[in-house]
Design a protein around this motif. Structure first.
Motif, PDB file in Angstrom:
ATOM      1  N   LEU A  96       0.833  -1.202   0.000  1.00  0.00           N
ATOM      2  CA  LEU A  96       0.000   0.000   0.000  1.00  0.00           C
ATOM      3  C   LEU A  96       0.871   1.257   0.000  1.00  0.00           C
ATOM      4  CD1 LEU A  96      -2.804  -1.020   2.533  1.00  0.00           C
ATOM      5  CD2 LEU A  96      -2.981  -0.860   0.047  1.00  0.00           C
ATOM      6  N   MET A  97       2.065   1.125  -0.519  1.00  0.00           N
ATOM      7  CA  MET A  97       3.026   2.225  -0.510  1.00  0.00           C
ATOM      8  C   MET A  97       2.710   3.252  -1.584  1.00  0.00           C
ATOM      9  SD  MET A  97       6.305  -0.288  -0.235  1.00  0.00           S
ATOM     10  CE  MET A  97       7.405   0.962  -0.918  1.00  0.00           C
ATOM     11  N   ASN A  98       3.157   4.470  -1.344  1.00  0.00           N
ATOM     12  CA  ASN A  98       3.104   5.503  -2.367  1.00  0.00           C
ATOM     13  C   ASN A  98       4.166   5.238  -3.421  1.00  0.00           C
ATOM     14  OD1 ASN A  98       1.047   6.966  -1.117  1.00  0.00           O
ATOM     15  ND2 ASN A  98       2.468   8.207   0.073  1.00  0.00           N
ATOM     16  N   GLY A  99       4.020   5.877  -4.561  1.00  0.00           N
ATOM     17  CA  GLY A  99       5.067   5.826  -5.568  1.00  0.00           C
ATOM     18  C   GLY A  99       4.783   4.863  -6.705  1.00  0.00           C
ATOM     19  N   LEU A 100       5.602   4.989  -7.733  1.00  0.00           N
ATOM     20  CA  LEU A 100       5.476   4.197  -8.954  1.00  0.00           C
ATOM     21  C   LEU A 100       6.667   3.250  -9.080  1.00  0.00           C
ATOM     22  CD1 LEU A 100       4.468   7.243 -11.175  1.00  0.00           C
ATOM     23  CD2 LEU A 100       2.942   5.356 -10.539  1.00  0.00           C
ATOM     24  N   THR A 122      -4.496   3.462  -0.960  1.00  0.00           N
ATOM     25  CA  THR A 122      -5.344   3.811   0.168  1.00  0.00           C
ATOM     26  C   THR A 122      -5.497   5.316   0.289  1.00  0.00           C
ATOM     27  OG1 THR A 122      -5.627   3.649   2.566  1.00  0.00           O
ATOM     28  CG2 THR A 122      -3.354   3.716   1.750  1.00  0.00           C
ATOM     29  N   LEU A 123      -6.680   5.722   0.692  1.00  0.00           N
ATOM     30  CA  LEU A 123      -6.962   7.136   0.922  1.00  0.00           C
ATOM     31  C   LEU A 123      -7.084   7.447   2.413  1.00  0.00           C
ATOM     32  CD1 LEU A 123      -9.507   7.880  -1.960  1.00  0.00           C
ATOM     33  CD2 LEU A 123      -7.043   8.328  -1.895  1.00  0.00           C
ATOM     34  N   TRP A 124      -6.668   6.486   3.265  1.00  0.00           N
ATOM     35  CA  TRP A 124      -6.577   6.787   4.685  1.00  0.00           C
ATOM     36  C   TRP A 124      -5.417   7.749   4.918  1.00  0.00           C
ATOM     37  CZ3 TRP A 124     -10.094   5.199   8.259  1.00  0.00           C
ATOM     38  CH2 TRP A 124     -10.953   4.165   7.884  1.00  0.00           C
ATOM     39  N   THR A 125      -5.488   8.541   5.973  1.00  0.00           N
ATOM     40  CA  THR A 125      -4.412   9.474   6.309  1.00  0.00           C
ATOM     41  C   THR A 125      -4.012   9.285   7.764  1.00  0.00           C
ATOM     42  OG1 THR A 125      -5.941  11.245   6.948  1.00  0.00           O
ATOM     43  CG2 THR A 125      -5.218  11.183   4.640  1.00  0.00           C
ATOM     44  N   SER A 126      -2.827   9.757   8.096  1.00  0.00           N
ATOM     45  CA  SER A 126      -2.334   9.697   9.468  1.00  0.00           C
ATOM     46  C   SER A 126      -1.112  10.596   9.569  1.00  0.00           C
ATOM     47  CB  SER A 126      -1.954   8.256   9.842  1.00  0.00           C
ATOM     48  OG  SER A 126      -1.538   8.163  11.185  1.00  0.00           O
ATOM     49  N   GLU A 127      -0.831  11.065  10.756  1.00  0.00           N
ATOM     50  CA  GLU A 127       0.348  11.904  10.984  1.00  0.00           C
ATOM     51  C   GLU A 127       1.148  11.362  12.158  1.00  0.00           C
ATOM     52  OE1 GLU A 127      -0.220  16.121  11.044  1.00  0.00           O
ATOM     53  OE2 GLU A 127      -1.757  16.068   9.477  1.00  0.00           O
ATOM     54  N   LEU A 128       2.466  11.414  12.011  1.00  0.00           N
ATOM     55  CA  LEU A 128       3.367  10.974  13.062  1.00  0.00           C
ATOM     56  C   LEU A 128       3.736  12.183  13.910  1.00  0.00           C
ATOM     57  CD1 LEU A 128       4.938   8.444  14.059  1.00  0.00           C
ATOM     58  CD2 LEU A 128       6.835   9.209  12.616  1.00  0.00           C
ATOM     59  N   VAL A 167      -2.212  12.325  -7.404  1.00  0.00           N
ATOM     60  CA  VAL A 167      -2.587  13.092  -6.214  1.00  0.00           C
ATOM     61  C   VAL A 167      -1.344  13.422  -5.396  1.00  0.00           C
ATOM     62  CG1 VAL A 167      -3.865  13.023  -4.035  1.00  0.00           C
ATOM     63  CG2 VAL A 167      -4.921  12.149  -6.134  1.00  0.00           C
ATOM     64  N   ASN A 168      -0.506  12.413  -5.157  1.00  0.00           N
ATOM     65  CA  ASN A 168       0.710  12.633  -4.374  1.00  0.00           C
ATOM     66  C   ASN A 168       1.707  13.533  -5.092  1.00  0.00           C
ATOM     67  OD1 ASN A 168      -0.173  11.044  -2.253  1.00  0.00           O
ATOM     68  ND2 ASN A 168       0.738   9.177  -3.063  1.00  0.00           N
ATOM     69  N   PRO A 188       0.571  16.292   4.030  1.00  0.00           N
ATOM     70  CA  PRO A 188       0.931  15.041   3.348  1.00  0.00           C
ATOM     71  C   PRO A 188       2.210  14.422   3.895  1.00  0.00           C
ATOM     72  CG  PRO A 188       0.262  16.709   1.765  1.00  0.00           C
ATOM     73  CD  PRO A 188       0.386  17.405   3.085  1.00  0.00           C
ATOM     74  N   SER A 189       2.390  13.141   3.603  1.00  0.00           N
ATOM     75  CA  SER A 189       3.513  12.391   4.174  1.00  0.00           C
ATOM     76  C   SER A 189       4.864  12.987   3.797  1.00  0.00           C
ATOM     77  CB  SER A 189       3.449  10.930   3.730  1.00  0.00           C
ATOM     78  OG  SER A 189       3.486  10.823   2.317  1.00  0.00           O
ATOM     79  N   MET A 190       4.997  13.548   2.600  1.00  0.00           N
ATOM     80  CA  MET A 190       6.268  14.132   2.199  1.00  0.00           C
ATOM     81  C   MET A 190       6.590  15.360   3.052  1.00  0.00           C
ATOM     82  SD  MET A 190       7.612  15.343  -1.577  1.00  0.00           S
ATOM     83  CE  MET A 190       7.247  13.753  -2.311  1.00  0.00           C
TER      84      MET A 190
END
Length: 315
Positions: free
Chosen positions: A105-109, A129-135, A192-193, A261-263
């Motif tokens: 379920l990783m981002n990227g190509l 996945t379109l779930w989100t979370s923040e660390l 999107v990313n 976003p994660s980035m």
């Protein structure tokens, strides 16, 4: 695979920890695998602190370095950063048995090409996945809202395996469905990313703030036009207007508007290197190799790398 299963999360950052938390709440035997020692130690000593839609709780969930996990799992979910994927797959060989499903379920190509070097094709399931979370910090995550997952077996004969994973995820409230064209889904997620992740990082803003910029639609369209041109090389058709509509919806605070976003989390908040080479950089590199002009994605990639040189520790 039974509804209750042994599940290893390979890459227990913001998203991996959220999935681990939800899957354990559903009664599964979950282990978090990550190479960030402070994160692992904090979870083991104090538990995982979870801010779940405004409610804070601490849950006990085992965490280990990937190499330390030797027990074969029913399901391994890959959430590691793309640039760390090869190392992770080497480290978790002991967790993958003859019946283990491996869900990416990783981002990227380009992730599947790497995974196939380590995992049998019939074991591999790929999704978005379109779930989100923040660390928030070591052993501490925060999230709001809901999400969904679309996934598909890459071996056409393994749909039953993928369907069992869908059932397992849905028992944990993760809103999974079987996709009929996951390659296009992955490209759409990358679109999107490739706009929100990279531009929110460069502009140091959340998704809602980006959407309010008068320049946002044109910047996004230029990037997406290049994504669409390169995607055609892989027989994928991208509807740029459709993606732009999705971006607009995500900017709503009831969706992902308040989310960084994660980035942005990696580079701006935690001074870690990003996955830019597997998003905008992938488009720029493939475009150059095939005579397709990608000036916007090339510049975005260069700018993010320049920002990495400024911010990332241990340069």
């Amino acid at each position: 695979m039974k509804i209750m299963a042994k599940i290893a999360i390979a890459g227990a950052g913001a998203m991996g920890s959220r999935f681990g938390y939800m899957l354990q709440k559903a009664g599964n035997d979950v282990i978090l695998m990550d190479n960030w020692e402070q994160h692992v130690e904090t979870i083991n000593e104090k538990g995982l602190t979870v801010d779940d839609n405004g409610q804070t709780q601490v849950i006990q969930i085992p965490a280990m370095a990937p190499r330390a996990v030797k027990e074969v799992q029913d399901l391994v979910i890959l959430f590691t950063k793309t640039m760390q994927l090869k190392t992770m797959l080497e480290d978790i060989k002991g967790t993958i048995g003859k019946n283990t499903a491996v869900l990416c379920l990783m981002n990227g190509l380009g992730n599947v090409d790497v995974i196939e070097q380590y995992v049998k094709k019939q074991h591999i399931i790929v999704g978005v996945t379109l779930w989100t979370s923040e660390l928030v910090g070591p052993g501490h995550i925060s999230f709001t809202g809901s999400g969904s997952i679309g996934l598909q077996n890459i071996d056409p004969r393994e749909q039953d395996r993928a369907a069992k994973v869908v059932s397992l995820l849905n028992a944990a409230g993760l809103n999974a469905t079987l996709s009929t064209d996951v390659t296009t889904d992955i490209w759409k997620k990358a679109c999107v990313n490739g706009t929100l992740n990279s531009l929110c990082t460069l502009l140091d803003c959340n998704i809602e703030e980006f959407g309010q910029l008068k320049e946002a639609p044109q910047m996004a369209r230029e990037i997406l036009n290049e994504f669409a041109a390169v995607a055609k090389l892989e027989n994928v058709t991208i509807d740029v207007d459709e993606i732009l509509t999705s971006l607009q919806k995500l900017g709503d605070t009831s969706q992902a508007g308040a989310h960084y976003p994660s980035m942005h989390q990696d580079l701006i908040q935690h001074h870690r290197k990003t996955e830019i080479d597997f998003l905008n950089g992938y488009v720029a590199k493939k475009g150059k190799a095939n005579g397709i002009a990608t000036p916007y994605n090339t510049l975005v990639t260069q700018l993010v790398h320049a920002k990495e040189q400024i911010l990332v520790e241990d340069k």
